[in-house]
Design an enzyme around this catalytic site. Structure first.
Site, short mmCIF file in Angstrom:
data_model
loop_
_atom_site.label_atom_id
_atom_site.label_comp_id
_atom_site.label_asym_id
_atom_site.label_seq_id
_atom_site.Cartn_x
_atom_site.Cartn_y
_atom_site.Cartn_z
N LEU A 68 0.84 -1.20 0.00
CA LEU A 68 0.00 0.00 0.00
C LEU A 68 0.87 1.25 0.00
O LEU A 68 1.88 1.30 0.71
CB LEU A 68 -0.88 0.00 1.26
N CYS A 69 0.47 2.26 -0.78
CA CYS A 69 1.12 3.57 -0.73
C CYS A 69 0.03 4.63 -0.94
O CYS A 69 -1.14 4.39 -0.65
CB CYS A 69 2.25 3.69 -1.74
N HIS A 70 0.40 5.78 -1.48
CA HIS A 70 -0.57 6.87 -1.66
C HIS A 70 -1.53 6.60 -2.82
O HIS A 70 -2.74 6.63 -2.65
CB HIS A 70 0.17 8.19 -1.86
N ILE A 97 -3.93 4.49 -0.67
CA ILE A 97 -4.77 4.99 0.42
C ILE A 97 -5.78 6.00 -0.08
O ILE A 97 -6.84 6.19 0.52
CB ILE A 97 -3.91 5.54 1.59
#
Length: 111
Positions: A68-70, A97
Site C-alpha cells: 500500500l502507498c498513496h 490509500i
C-alpha cells in the site's frame, strides 16, 4: 502480480486467512501522520519504500503481502521488487490509500 482494489481487500484477506496476511504500507512517516488505515482483519506494517531492501528480514517470503502507498505506484514498485527477491504471494493495492478513502473508509483523510 495480483492487483486488488481496496474494496476487494476483504475477499483477498479471506482467501489468505490461513496464512496471516500482511498489509505493507510503504509510505513515509509524514504520510502516516497525515492518513493511516486501521488494521482490521490483517496485520499492518510500515516500512518506507527506501528501507525495504534493508528490511527484508522482517518479511516472510511465503506470507501473503498486499503493498500500500498513496496512489499505488510506489507499492507496485515494492511488489515487483519483492517478487524478484522470491516472495511468492505479493499483491498491490491499486489506487493506494487515496482509493482506500473512497472505497473502504471515508474517515481516512485524503492528501
Amino acid at each position: 502480480m495480483e492487483q486488488i482494489r481496496p474494496a476487494q481487500l476483504n475477499e483477498w484477506l479471506a482467501q489468505h486467512a490461513d496464512h496471516n496476511p500482511l498489509v505493507l504500507d510503504v509510505r513515509e512517516p509524514w504520510e502516516l501522520r497525515t492518513a493511516s488505515v486501521k488494521p482490521e482483519g490483517f496485520e499492518l506494517l510500515n516500512i518506507p519504500m527506501q528501507q525495504i531492501p534493508a528490511s527484508l528480514n522482517l518479511l516472510d517470503e511465503d506470507r501473503p503481502i498486499a503493498c500500500l502507498c498513496h496512489h499505488g505506484m510506489r507499492s507496485m514498485q515494492v511488489a515487483v521488487f519483492l517478487e524478484r527477491q522470491g516472495y511468492s504471494q505479493v499483491s498491490n493495492l491499486t489506487g493506494g490509500i487515496d482509493l482506500w478513502t473512497a472505497e473502504r473508509d471515508p474517515s481516512v483523510p485524503r492528501y
